[in-house]
Write a protein that holds these residues in place. Structure first.
Motif, PDB file in Angstrom:
ATOM      1  N   ILE A 120       0.837  -1.130  -0.029  1.00 34.74           N
ATOM      2  CA  ILE A 120      -0.004  -0.034  -0.052  1.00 34.74           C
ATOM      3  C   ILE A 120       1.080   1.489   0.064  1.00 34.74           C
ATOM      4  O   ILE A 120       0.476   2.268  -0.619  1.00 34.74           O
ATOM      5  CB  ILE A 120      -1.016  -0.012   1.147  1.00 34.74           C
ATOM      6  N   GLN A 147      -8.297   7.083   6.016  1.00 39.77           N
ATOM      7  CA  GLN A 147      -8.084   6.195   4.900  1.00 39.77           C
ATOM      8  C   GLN A 147      -6.986   5.384   5.099  1.00 39.77           C
ATOM      9  O   GLN A 147      -6.960   4.004   4.793  1.00 39.77           O
ATOM     10  CB  GLN A 147      -8.098   6.804   3.556  1.00 39.77           C
ATOM     11  N   HIS A 151      -6.956   0.869   5.972  1.00 40.26           N
ATOM     12  CA  HIS A 151      -6.261   0.027   5.501  1.00 40.26           C
ATOM     13  C   HIS A 151      -5.387  -0.913   6.181  1.00 40.26           C
ATOM     14  O   HIS A 151      -5.095  -2.110   6.285  1.00 40.26           O
ATOM     15  CB  HIS A 151      -5.545   0.424   4.336  1.00 40.26           C
ATOM     16  N   HIS A 156     -11.186  -1.283   5.507  1.00 39.06           N
ATOM     17  CA  HIS A 156     -11.482  -0.448   4.327  1.00 39.06           C
ATOM     18  C   HIS A 156     -13.016  -0.542   3.774  1.00 39.06           C
ATOM     19  O   HIS A 156     -13.755   0.507   3.550  1.00 39.06           O
ATOM     20  CB  HIS A 156     -10.507  -0.463   3.318  1.00 39.06           C
ATOM     21  N   ALA A 163     -10.623   2.417  -1.845  1.00 35.71           N
ATOM     22  CA  ALA A 163      -9.377   1.579  -1.824  1.00 35.71           C
ATOM     23  C   ALA A 163      -8.291   2.154  -2.575  1.00 35.71           C
ATOM     24  O   ALA A 163      -8.201   3.073  -3.353  1.00 35.71           O
ATOM     25  CB  ALA A 163      -9.811   0.350  -2.760  1.00 35.71           C
ATOM     26  N   VAL A 168      -7.682  -4.949  -2.785  1.00 39.21           N
ATOM     27  CA  VAL A 168      -7.283  -4.949  -1.363  1.00 39.21           C
ATOM     28  C   VAL A 168      -8.550  -5.408  -0.523  1.00 39.21           C
ATOM     29  O   VAL A 168      -8.296  -5.988   0.586  1.00 39.21           O
ATOM     30  CB  VAL A 168      -6.783  -3.618  -0.877  1.00 39.21           C
ATOM     31  N   TRP A 169      -9.462  -5.373  -0.942  1.00 39.08           N
ATOM     32  CA  TRP A 169     -10.863  -6.045  -0.255  1.00 39.08           C
ATOM     33  C   TRP A 169     -10.704  -7.248  -0.008  1.00 39.08           C
ATOM     34  O   TRP A 169     -11.162  -8.092   0.877  1.00 39.08           O
ATOM     35  CB  TRP A 169     -12.084  -5.794  -1.179  1.00 39.08           C
TER      36      TRP A 169
END
Length: 364
Positions: A120, A147, A151, A156, A163, A168-169
């Motif tokens: 990230i 934000q 994460h 998130h 995102a 990333v989910w």
């Protein structure tokens, strides 16, 4: 940068790292991880880079199919995740070891999160550098503190913040699924201890996991509003659990019939193409011990290496794609040869960066 859930890894994991240390490698799992993770990288490059329209104009059928349907390979990682977590939990239950929920959850969280945090940070940095070269749709503003914190703790989607990278989910969903199965393992152990042994803990875990998988396939998975929660995806994860149990207990035929039966009912209620891949993956894993010597001939050297680094490649590739897009736009590349070279180079750099992330962070 708004990344639609349907276009990112809906699929693993990249590949996600294994849930337990295995004394004997499963070549089928290695091969599936390589296939799925590389499809996801290509899928995202086709969705988020300026090279895509030129390449798809040349090969519309193949690349168009991957761009649209590539998200379905997430099913492979969901099934693998359930298979490997079940392997670990069934071993604990068989040996009478305590299923300690918090230590197991913390270990899994750190294993997923450490390379995720680095990836990230790289995505944010490359996005900022890319904005200095050329602005395009995938460039976003620097993230807010809220934000970033969302994460960091893999919340998130739950708190509905934008995102910072594609897919990333899925990392958060993998953690949720792991936590749910560990909780079921803990509950199964309690049931086995307090029921005068009328049911063994391993059998209780199988029944609970299968019941939740059926509920997911027949009910929860039909409503996309639930897709930020584990129960939406537990159908595939639970079939991975069933696949491991069937292989472990020598119930390959019985397990296969159960999988086909449940999926047949689920598809008759509502047709979902992704479930076909779910079923195929589960059936391959059930038979993986039988086909090991044949698959192992394919899974050598480079293939096994790609399987090892697949999670890190998944995490890191989006930031590189964003930066590469800025470079392509700034250089005003337009010909097919130029776009193909840029596409292949970005793909290769994603693999190389994944190798660095794996050896520098994930493996440690």
């Amino acid at each position: 940068m708004k990344i639609a859930r349907g276009t990112c890894f809906q699929s693993y994991t990249a590949s996600l790292p294994t849930h337990a240390v295995r004394t004997v490698r499963n070549s089928t799992i290695d091969l599936l991880k390589v296939f799925a993770s590389q499809i996801i990288v290509i899928h995202h490059l086709l969705l988020y880079t300026p090279m895509s329209p030129v390449l798809q104009a040349k090969w519309p059928d193949l690349l168009g199919f991957i761009a649209i349907e590539g998200r379905y390979v997430v099913q492979i990682f969901l099934v693998i995740g359930g298979f490997l977590t079940a392997q670990s939990l069934f071993n604990m239950l068989k040996k009478g070891r305590k299923v300690a929920v918090w230590p197991l959850f913390k270990k899994r969280f750190l294993r997923l999160a450490k390379p995720f945090w680095v990836a990230i940070a790289v995505a944010v940095l490359l996005g900022w550098l890319g904005s200095k070269i050329a602005v395009h749709d995938e460039i976003s503003d620097l993230p807010s503190v809220t934000q970033l914190l969302a994460h960091v703790f893999l919340l998130h989607d739950i708190v509905e913040v934008e995102a910072l990278s594609a897919g990333v989910w899925y990392v958060a969903i993998d953690l949720q699924l792991y936590a749910v199965l560990v909780l079921l393992g803990w509950l199964s152990q309690r049931l086995g201890q307090q029921s005068d042994r009328w049911i063994k803990p391993a059998h209780a875990l199988l029944l609970l996991a299968c019941a939740m998988a059926v509920a997911s396939l027949l009910v929860w998975n039909r409503n996309a509003e639930h897709d930020e929660w584990a129960w939406y995806f537990f159908g595939a994860y639970g079939l991975g659990v069933l696949a491991h149990w069937a292989q472990r207990e020598g119930k390959v035929v019985w397990g296969s019939v159960m999988i086909l039966g449940v999926l047949g009912i689920a598809l008759s209620i509502e047709w979902r193409e992704r479930l076909l891949l779910t079923g195929a993956t589960a059936l391959l894993l059930i038979n993986s011990a039988r086909i090991e010597r044949f698959v192992a001939l394919i899974v050598q050297g480079p293939v096994r290496w790609l399987g090892d680094i697949s999670y890190s490649v998944f995490l890191i590739h989006y930031g590189l794609a964003v930066f590469a897009s800025s470079v392509v736009i700034a250089l005003e590349l337009s010909s097919f040869a130029e776009m193909l070279a840029a596409f292949v180079l970005t793909w290769a750099l994603s693999v190389a960066a994944g190798w660095v992330l794996y050896w520098g962070v994930e493996r440690g």
